[in-house]
Scaffold this motif. Structure first.
Motif, PDB file in Angstrom:
ATOM      1  N   LEU A  59       0.864  -1.172   0.000  1.00  0.00           N
ATOM      2  CA  LEU A  59       0.000   0.000   0.000  1.00  0.00           C
ATOM      3  C   LEU A  59       0.901   1.222   0.000  1.00  0.00           C
ATOM      4  CD1 LEU A  59      -2.901   1.153   0.426  1.00  0.00           C
ATOM      5  CD2 LEU A  59      -2.442   1.018   2.865  1.00  0.00           C
ATOM      6  N   THR A  60       0.643   2.145  -0.906  1.00  0.00           N
ATOM      7  CA  THR A  60       1.452   3.359  -0.969  1.00  0.00           C
ATOM      8  C   THR A  60       0.732   4.484  -0.246  1.00  0.00           C
ATOM      9  OG1 THR A  60       2.347   2.670  -3.097  1.00  0.00           O
ATOM     10  CG2 THR A  60       2.617   4.979  -2.507  1.00  0.00           C
ATOM     11  N   VAL A  61       1.422   5.013   0.751  1.00  0.00           N
ATOM     12  CA  VAL A  61       0.889   6.137   1.522  1.00  0.00           C
ATOM     13  C   VAL A  61       1.893   7.272   1.374  1.00  0.00           C
ATOM     14  CG1 VAL A  61       0.158   6.945   3.798  1.00  0.00           C
ATOM     15  CG2 VAL A  61      -0.195   4.543   3.154  1.00  0.00           C
ATOM     16  N   GLY A  62       1.536   8.250   0.576  1.00  0.00           N
ATOM     17  CA  GLY A  62       2.476   9.340   0.291  1.00  0.00           C
ATOM     18  C   GLY A  62       3.678   8.780  -0.446  1.00  0.00           C
ATOM     19  N   ASP A  63       4.857   8.933   0.132  1.00  0.00           N
ATOM     20  CA  ASP A  63       6.082   8.388  -0.452  1.00  0.00           C
ATOM     21  C   ASP A  63       6.446   7.031   0.135  1.00  0.00           C
ATOM     22  OD1 ASP A  63       6.383  10.583  -2.065  1.00  0.00           O
ATOM     23  OD2 ASP A  63       7.641  11.672  -0.622  1.00  0.00           O
ATOM     24  N   ALA A  64       5.706   6.582   1.126  1.00  0.00           N
ATOM     25  CA  ALA A  64       6.029   5.312   1.804  1.00  0.00           C
ATOM     26  C   ALA A  64       5.319   4.143   1.127  1.00  0.00           C
ATOM     27  CB  ALA A  64       5.624   5.397   3.266  1.00  0.00           C
TER      28      ALA A  64
END
Length: 112
Positions: A59-64
């Motif tokens: 799961l991509t959250v922002g740049d993470a």
């Protein structure tokens, strides 16, 4: 010098050696469970869920990039080990019974 001597006496006690063997066997058992989950169980679960590769789930959250697929596999590893540990607890060994007395092998005469 007293510390080294005391540590050596402690380290060669039976309980410490038993614990060390248990840790080694536990590590090997963990590798077997990990292989079973990664190589046998998860591919079958992936096949049943339409070919999903759980290790690539993220799961991509922002740049993470949060890789929760690896977490899912590790949770399944843990559940299997916990289930086995609950079903097969380490029970203390019972001492062996004393040996039976030896019977006299010389034949007794019927007429005394």
């Amino acid at each position: 010098m007293g510390f080294v001597k005391e540590f050596k006496e402690f380290a060669v006690k039976g309980n410490v050696m038993d614990m060390a063997v248990g840790v080694i066997i536990g590590g090997a058992f963990g590798k077997i469970v990990t292989s079973m989950v990664e190589d046998l169980l998860m591919p079958l679960v992936g096949m049943l869920t339409g070919g999903v590769d759980f290790t690539s789930l993220s799961l991509t959250v922002g740049d993470a990039n949060v890789k929760y697929g690896n977490l899912l596999q590790n949770v399944i590893d843990f559940v299997i080990v916990a289930f086995y540990s609950k079903r097969h607890p380490n029970q203390p060994q019972k001492p062996l019974p004393p040996p039976l007395p030896k019977k006299n092998s010389s034949p007794k005469s019927a007429t005394s």
